[in-house]
Design an enzyme around this catalytic site. Structure first.
Site, mmCIF file in Angstrom:
data_model
loop_
_atom_site.group_PDB
_atom_site.id
_atom_site.type_symbol
_atom_site.label_atom_id
_atom_site.label_comp_id
_atom_site.label_asym_id
_atom_site.label_seq_id
_atom_site.Cartn_x
_atom_site.Cartn_y
_atom_site.Cartn_z
ATOM 1 N N ARG A 1 0.658 -1.368 -0.021
ATOM 2 C CA ARG A 1 0.014 -0.271 -0.084
ATOM 3 C C ARG A 1 0.733 1.325 -0.007
ATOM 4 N NH1 ARG A 1 -1.872 2.701 4.339
ATOM 5 N NH2 ARG A 1 -2.021 0.610 5.779
ATOM 6 N N TYR B 1 -14.582 17.016 -17.232
ATOM 7 C CA TYR B 1 -14.877 15.713 -16.969
ATOM 8 C C TYR B 1 -16.002 15.522 -16.111
ATOM 9 C CZ TYR B 1 -14.693 10.730 -16.260
ATOM 10 O OH TYR B 1 -14.836 9.355 -16.023
ATOM 11 N N ASP C 1 -6.004 18.265 -16.435
ATOM 12 C CA ASP C 1 -6.173 16.878 -16.647
ATOM 13 C C ASP C 1 -6.047 16.757 -18.251
ATOM 14 O OD1 ASP C 1 -7.536 14.769 -17.674
ATOM 15 O OD2 ASP C 1 -9.550 14.783 -16.157
ATOM 16 N N LYS D 1 -6.761 5.263 -20.439
ATOM 17 C CA LYS D 1 -7.145 5.749 -21.672
ATOM 18 C C LYS D 1 -5.948 5.546 -22.452
ATOM 19 C CE LYS D 1 -10.976 7.105 -19.681
ATOM 20 N NZ LYS D 1 -11.289 8.541 -18.954
#
Ligand SMILES: *Cc1c(COP(=O)(O)O)cnc(C)c1O
Length: 387
Positions: free
Chosen positions: A55, A108, A180, A205
């Site tokens: 983690r 977005y 972004d 993406k």
């Protein structure tokens, strides 16, 4: 080293021994073994390059982060379990009670909902500004503004924002700028080299590029990322080693893929530009696009996204959408396969005519993520669907 060589070799922590591996293995382990108390002590004091717990850090994930930093031209990159996780970590780390984030209204949907639905519960305000307002960036920054968050090109009209101008205004005001950069991808638009403080990407993406991983990444200087890395340990949303491996493999072909996405999208946009069934083609690489000049100043390639506005509105667009055979009907973008979506049923669903008009979105729009197929097959598919 040139980018294409760099992305193949950077970050590969190969195993040693009699038969060393060429690629970084997937370290499928939640924890790591120490030989002694002194070793644990050295780790905790930051004096060892070892690992404690996945983690916190994992060697496969770190290897891919090094590759991502090479993609971005950044000091460091941090991987997250999704693009949304990257966005959430950036905003929750950069902002505190009483602060304001200024955000482009064309953004977005997940970012929009995060800022309007979740952040107010922590006393963080969001203010949305139009593209026209963002064209005069110094004026959108208020006394409580700590972050300016924007995208370019913007879904689905592919309108572009002058990245350098916004970054410079933020720097002058001591405000953190974040782009972004998911639609353009850093190879087409290296936003950090334009003065932006942090680059965010949905690695789901183009970076991964094969539609089989959900991941997100933040890139910038070590100093800016250090508090975000600490928050990632606490909120527990680092990427797992298995999808990190897949992403690292995808990155090795990023320059090849991006070049082909750019070429294919330009070919499709050019072929459809004069089509009688289409009212308008939106592609920043076409001289007819309203922001073509801005795009040319800041993009070395115009990306793989093309939006068409079909004559005859919703009915005609739905009909063409249903008739596509090669291009698949699916949300998302940036994969090897071409896919299409209807903005009024995805990113802009449920909006009134007035709200759609304000966003520059029409009911006849079909958004295309142009993949790596032979462009002639894509053009023929669109022509038969529109016929
Ligand atoms: C997909 C996307 C995101 C969110 O990324 P996830 O990986 O789906 O969480 C953010 N911004 C843009 C522009 C996107 O296309």
């Amino acid at each position: 080293m040139r980018k294409s060589t760099e992305l193949i070799h950077t970050g590969e922590h190969v195993t040693s021994g009699a038969t060393p591996s060429l690629t970084t293995p997937i370290y499928e382990t939640s924890t790591f073994v120490f030989a002694s108390a002194a070793e644990v002590q050295a780790y905790q004091a930051g004096r060892s390059s070892g690992y404690l717990y996945s983690r916190y850090e994992n060697p496969t994930v770190v290897a891919v982060e090094e590759k991502l930093a090479a993609v971005e031209g950044a000091e460091q990159s941090l991987l997250f379990s999704s693009g949304q996780a990257a966005t959430t970590h950036a905003l929750l780390t950069l902002l505190q009670q009483g602060d304001e984030v200024v955000c482009s209204a064309a953004i977005y949907g997940g970012t929009h909902h995060l800022i309007t639905d979740l952040l107010p519960r922590f006393g963080i305000a969001g203010r949305f500004v139009t593209l026209e307002e963002l064209a005069d960036p110094a004026r959108v920054i208020g006394p409580r503004t700590k972050v300016v968050w924007f995208e370019s090109p913007i879904n689905p009209t592919l309108r572009c924002v002058d990245v350098r101008a916004v970054a410079a205004a933020c720097r002058a005001a001591g405000v953190t700028s974040v782009v972004d950069n998911t639609f353009a991808c850093p190879l087409n638009q290296p936003v950090l080299s334009m003065g932006v403080d942090l680059s965010m990407q949905s690695a789901t993406k183009y970076l991964n590029g094969h539609s089989d991983v959900t991941a997100g990444v933040l890139s910038g200087t070590r100093a800016r990322l250090e508090p975000i890395a600490r928050a990632r340990r606490l909120m527990g949303s680092i990427l797992d080693p298995q999808p990190a491996y897949a992403l690292g493999r995808g990155l090795k072909t990023l320059p090849l893929r991006v070049a082909r996405h750019n070429a294919n999208a330009l070919a499709v946009a050019t072929a459809l530009d004069a089509h009688p069934a289409i009212a308008r083609v939106y592609y920043p690489g076409l001289p007819s696009h309203p922001d073509h000049d801005t795009a040319r100043r800041q993009m070395s390639g115009f990306g793989g996204m093309v939006t068409i506005d079909v004559r005859g509105g919703q009915e005609a667009a739905f009909r063409a959408f249903d008739r596509l055979q090669v291009i698949k009907r699916a949300a998302s973008l940036g994969g090897v396969e071409s896919i299409c979506s209807l903005p009024i049923l995805t990113s802009h669903t449920g909006l009134s005519d007035e709200e759609l008009a304000r966003a520059g979105v029409s009911r006849g729009m079909i958004r295309l993520s142009i993949g790596l197929e032979d462009p002639q097959d894509l053009i023929e598919d669109l022509e038969q669907a529109l016929g």
